[in-house]
Motif scaffolding. Structure first.
Motif, PDB file in Angstrom:
ATOM      1  N   THR A 303     -10.176  -5.111   0.168  1.00 25.15           N
ATOM      2  CA  THR A 303      -9.832  -4.730  -0.915  1.00 25.15           C
ATOM      3  C   THR A 303      -8.466  -5.215  -1.408  1.00 25.15           C
ATOM      4  O   THR A 303      -7.595  -5.656  -0.589  1.00 25.15           O
ATOM      5  N   THR A 304      -8.045  -4.977  -2.908  1.00 19.01           N
ATOM      6  CA  THR A 304      -6.982  -6.162  -3.375  1.00 19.01           C
ATOM      7  C   THR A 304      -6.047  -4.760  -4.066  1.00 19.01           C
ATOM      8  O   THR A 304      -6.679  -3.731  -4.364  1.00 19.01           O
ATOM      9  N   TYR A 305      -4.931  -5.033  -4.277  1.00 16.78           N
ATOM     10  CA  TYR A 305      -3.897  -4.115  -4.701  1.00 16.78           C
ATOM     11  C   TYR A 305      -3.103  -4.823  -6.049  1.00 16.78           C
ATOM     12  O   TYR A 305      -2.753  -6.127  -5.620  1.00 16.78           O
ATOM     13  N   ASP A 306      -2.661  -4.155  -7.111  1.00 15.68           N
ATOM     14  CA  ASP A 306      -1.902  -4.554  -8.087  1.00 15.68           C
ATOM     15  C   ASP A 306      -0.351  -4.498  -7.731  1.00 15.68           C
ATOM     16  O   ASP A 306       0.403  -5.390  -7.597  1.00 15.68           O
ATOM     17  N   PRO A 309       2.103   1.283  -3.512  1.00 13.12           N
ATOM     18  CA  PRO A 309       2.101   2.665  -3.564  1.00 13.12           C
ATOM     19  C   PRO A 309       3.629   2.816  -3.231  1.00 13.12           C
ATOM     20  O   PRO A 309       4.349   2.252  -2.638  1.00 13.12           O
ATOM     21  N   TYR A 343      -0.746  -2.804   3.508  1.00 17.20           N
ATOM     22  CA  TYR A 343      -0.813  -3.673   2.286  1.00 17.20           C
ATOM     23  C   TYR A 343      -0.002  -5.360   2.692  1.00 17.20           C
ATOM     24  O   TYR A 343       1.184  -4.980   2.933  1.00 17.20           O
ATOM     25  N   ARG A 422      -5.195  -4.414   2.786  1.00 19.98           N
ATOM     26  CA  ARG A 422      -5.209  -4.702   1.334  1.00 19.98           C
ATOM     27  C   ARG A 422      -4.455  -6.022   1.084  1.00 19.98           C
ATOM     28  O   ARG A 422      -3.325  -6.082   1.634  1.00 19.98           O
TER      29      ARG A 422
END
Length: 479
Positions: A303-306, A309, A343, A422
């Motif tokens: 899964t990737t994240y922009d 959090p 992350y 991630r």
């Protein structure tokens, strides 16, 4: 006193020189010279079974399926040669090119005994787009498409050039099965004890003809010219030209790490762009290392994240120093949120010497605001950790000896890693080699060349408390 004149004898040129004389427009690079030298040894019977994989548009067919048959018929006009490709149309195209070479003046000066029918004469000899006979000799050239018939024809040499048209064909189990059946029931039945075989492919699939033969028969990977002397009559000599060089320079491939095979045609930058589009396909077609998507360890992907959090509770790092000279140092800095999701924020993935990577890792730890780092102390890791500590004194750095079995740890932690880890949305571009090695990592452990990235992923899972020291995954609930 009468004198008799002795016919002028022409010294047969080596294959590279022959290619330059017949096709003066050729742009022959260093890797072509290696390729052509192998083809000459094949033509002269020094190698009986040869398989070569090469990236698209790098000149494999002009050497193997156009110039080589003409050269071999010049050396031995009694030889029966067959060219096969994925379609009869393409195979016939090669045949016509060979015929044009043989009827040229330049060829006649080199091989005056090898002649073919011209203008319908002599009428008793055959010359069509798929078959041509050598005048006053038993030899000739046949061309056939995959699954075509060769009934009644003796073949002394088979040249199999790209038996799959594209990825769609190669990915079809039915076409692969039909190709293998055609090879065993047609190609092999036309051969005799001293017949030779040449296979030249762009790799499309792990179970293509080259892949199947490598599993079923003995193949010697070509790393030194001395390897040729070790071949038995039934051995395959296998050469793979990588589009982007991996590993240290060798006798066969003296390029430095990361250098393009033919930069004037496909530069390093262009090849890296292609790799970013589809790493798995690039490894197959351009690097000659196909991996089945269904056989990948991380087949579900990451899964990737922009953006990170807001509930980050800590920033850590896990580092595995290079075990051997060909391995990568892999260091990943990461942030962890309140749910335990990891992350990845920064990475050093390098085969530079430790004096270089010490500074790179220390700089990354400081800039990523890492508070604690864990470094495997195996194979010089303790000295590496101390050096990094001196360069990044505000980071708490610990080291430990990794005693767990690497294979068991990587395999056991793979599913958990895909759930909790991630990567940045642009990680394919930022860390291309890391991305490639993780997304093409095979479930069959020994099929992988590099384990460094997968090892660190497993270490992060263990360090974050999702697995015990033996790699056994603890019970957790994923959100």
């Amino acid at each position: 006193m009468a004198t008799t004149s002795t016919p002028k004898r022409h010294r047969t040129p080596h294959f590279t020189r022959f290619a330059e004389q017949l096709y003066p427009f050729l742009d022959i690079r260093e890797f072509h010279k290696t390729y052509y030298r192998l083809l000459e040894l094949f033509a002269r019977g020094k190698i009986r079974r040869l398989m070569v994989s090469m990236p698209p548009q790098h000149g494999k067919s002009i050497g193997a399926s156009t110039l080589l048959p003409a050269y071999m018929l010049g050396l031995n006009p009694d030889q029966r040669i067959a060219i096969a490709s994925y379609s009869g149309t393409l195979a016939n195209k090669f045949n016509r090119r060979v015929q044009r070479i043989i009827e040229s003046r330049e060829y006649g000066d080199i091989f005056p005994e090898t002649r073919i029918k011209t203008g319908g004469k002599p009428p008793q000899y055959l010359r069509t787009s798929d078959e041509v006979e050598i005048i006053e000799h038993e030899g000739g050239l046949l061309s056939v498409g995959r699954e075509g018939s060769l009934t009644g024809n003796r073949v002394d040499c088979f040249i199999l050039d790209d038996l799959y048209k594209d990825a769609m064909e190669a990915n079809s189990p039915l076409i692969r099965e039909n190709c293998w059946e055609w090879y065993t029931s047609v190609v092999k039945t036309r051969m005799h004890n001293t017949s030779s075989e040449l296979i030249v492919f762009t790799r499309w699939h792990e179970d293509d003809l080259i892949g199947t033969l490598r599993r079923k028969e003995r193949c010697v990977d070509f790393r030194s010219w001395k390897d040729i002397k070790q071949l038995s009559g039934s051995d395959w000599l296998a050469l793979n030209f990588e589009a982007l060089k991996t590993g240290s320079p060798t006798e066969i491939d003296p390029r430095r790490e990361g250098q393009a095979l033919w930069p004037e045609r496909q530069s390093e930058a262009l090849l890296k762009q292609k790799r970013q589009l589809d790493a798995l396909q690039f490894e197959c077609m351009y690097q000659g290392r196909p991996s089945p998507r269904g056989g990948l360890l991380y087949g579900d992907g990451f899964t990737t994240y922009d953006t990170l959090p807001t509930d980050i509770v800590r920033r850590s790092n896990y580092t595995d120093t290079a075990d051997m000279g060909d391995d990568y140092l892999c260091s990943m800095s990461y942030a962890v949120d309140t749910d335990g999701i990891v992350y990845i924020t920064d990475v050093v993935y390098s085969r530079e010497p430790m004096e270089v990577t010490e500074e790179l890792v220390a700089k990354m730890l400081v800039e990523s605001n890492t508070r604690s780092a864990l470094i495997e102390s195996n194979n010089g890791g303790r000295g590496f950790a101390r050096a990094v500590q001196r360069l990044a004194p505000k980071v708490k750095i610990d080291w430990f000896h990794q005693s767990g079995n690497k294979e068991a740890r990587i395999l056991s932690n793979s599913a958990t890693a895909q759930h909790i880890i991630r990567f940045p949305v642009d990680w394919q571009r930022r860390w291309t080699e890391l991305y490639t090695h993780l997304t093409t990592y095979r479930r069959e452990f020994r099929s992988n060349r590099w384990h460094d990235a997968a090892d660190v992923i497993s270490g992060i899972v263990e360090n974050e408390g999702f697995a015990d020291e033996d790699g056994r995954v603890r019970h957790i609930e994923f959100r």
